[in-house]
Design an enzyme around this catalytic site. Structure first.
Site, PDB file in Angstrom:
ATOM      1  N   GLY A  63       0.773  -1.236   0.000  1.00  0.00           N
ATOM      2  CA  GLY A  63       0.000   0.000   0.000  1.00  0.00           C
ATOM      3  C   GLY A  63       0.800   1.279   0.000  1.00  0.00           C
ATOM      4  O   GLY A  63       0.233   2.357   0.194  1.00  0.00           O
ATOM      5  N   ASP A  83      -4.413  -6.169  -5.918  1.00  0.00           N
ATOM      6  CA  ASP A  83      -3.209  -6.978  -5.733  1.00  0.00           C
ATOM      7  C   ASP A  83      -3.632  -8.400  -5.405  1.00  0.00           C
ATOM      8  O   ASP A  83      -4.692  -8.625  -4.809  1.00  0.00           O
ATOM      9  CB  ASP A  83      -2.325  -6.425  -4.608  1.00  0.00           C
ATOM     10  CG  ASP A  83      -0.881  -6.906  -4.722  1.00  0.00           C
ATOM     11  OD1 ASP A  83       0.004  -6.076  -4.992  1.00  0.00           O
ATOM     12  OD2 ASP A  83      -0.624  -8.121  -4.566  1.00  0.00           O
ATOM     13  N   LYS A 164       6.353   0.260 -13.471  1.00  0.00           N
ATOM     14  CA  LYS A 164       7.681  -0.285 -13.173  1.00  0.00           C
ATOM     15  C   LYS A 164       8.007  -1.360 -14.204  1.00  0.00           C
ATOM     16  O   LYS A 164       7.214  -2.258 -14.447  1.00  0.00           O
ATOM     17  CB  LYS A 164       7.713  -0.901 -11.771  1.00  0.00           C
ATOM     18  CG  LYS A 164       9.046  -1.580 -11.445  1.00  0.00           C
ATOM     19  CD  LYS A 164       9.150  -1.950  -9.982  1.00  0.00           C
ATOM     20  CE  LYS A 164       8.229  -3.080  -9.589  1.00  0.00           C
ATOM     21  NZ  LYS A 164       8.372  -3.433  -8.144  1.00  0.00           N
TER      22      LYS A 164
END
Length: 209
Positions: A63, A83, A164
């Site tokens: 988080g 997630d 990412k």
């Protein structure tokens, strides 16, 4: 012998992790993870988040990114996070636990987003790393392609994408794909990202119509 090597590698990782200044700062500040500092540095340079925005956070647990974005978008903003791992609640974050690669989970996520488009899609997703680039890089590229697919589904014109990516096979092609969809694309390596890591962050702004 292999177990001994893994044990030594794990010990080195733990030692590096707990001596990391960003890990220590995160613990002192009560932050979810050191990733908070990566996003803060990106926000200082690229100004992705503004009050009232709706943001999708992929690979959200534990988080750190959601925790940071809440401070930027305020009470009028909204975060939809997902997630495969559990995540403790954060005020202002609508969290869905499930595997993003699963069609049913993706459908549930899209339902939470609703008809309105979002202003930012961000992904900190990463596969479980084996330590073998020939295995890890393709797994990572699959996840970032899924994240880009989410952009196509829910990102508003002019919106931003932060992802990412681990540099390796497929990186240049992925970068070209992003450049075809956004007006401005930058590659960032935040100070809080470990120097030896292959990870970089692609910041894409101005989604084309």
């Amino acid at each position: 012998m292999a177990n001994k090597k893994r044990s030594a590698s794990s010990s080195r990782w733990l030692q590096e992790h707990f001596s990391d200044k960003y890990v220590q700062q995160a613990q002192k500040k009560g932050l979810r993870s050191r990733a908070w500092f990566k996003l803060d540095e990106i926000q200082q340079s690229d100004k992705l988040f503004k009050p009232g925005m709706t943001v999708v956070d992929l690979g959200a647990a534990p988080g750190g990114w959601s925790q940071y974005v809440v401070t930027q978008i305020g009470g009028s903003g909204r975060i939809i996070a997902c997630d495969i791992l559990p995540m403790d609640p954060i005020v202002g974050v609508d969290f869905l636990q499930g595997d993003f690669r699963d069609e049913l989970v993706l459908k549930a996520l899209l339902e939470r987003v609703g008809e309105s488009k979002v202003q930012v899609v961000m992904s900190d997703m990463a596969p479980n790393m084996s330590g073998t680039p020939a295995v890890d890089i393709p797994r990572s590229m699959y996840l970032v392609e899924l994240a880009l697919g989410m952009c196509r589904d829910v990102l508003a014109p002019g919106g931003s994408f932060l992802v990412k990516v681990f540099q390796g096979d497929g990186f240049d092609e992925y970068l070209r794909e992003i450049r075809s969809l956004f007006t401005k694309v930058k590659i960032r390596k935040p100070d809080a990202s470990r120097a030896r890591s292959r990870e970089v962050y692609i910041v894409a702004t101005g989604r084309k119509l």
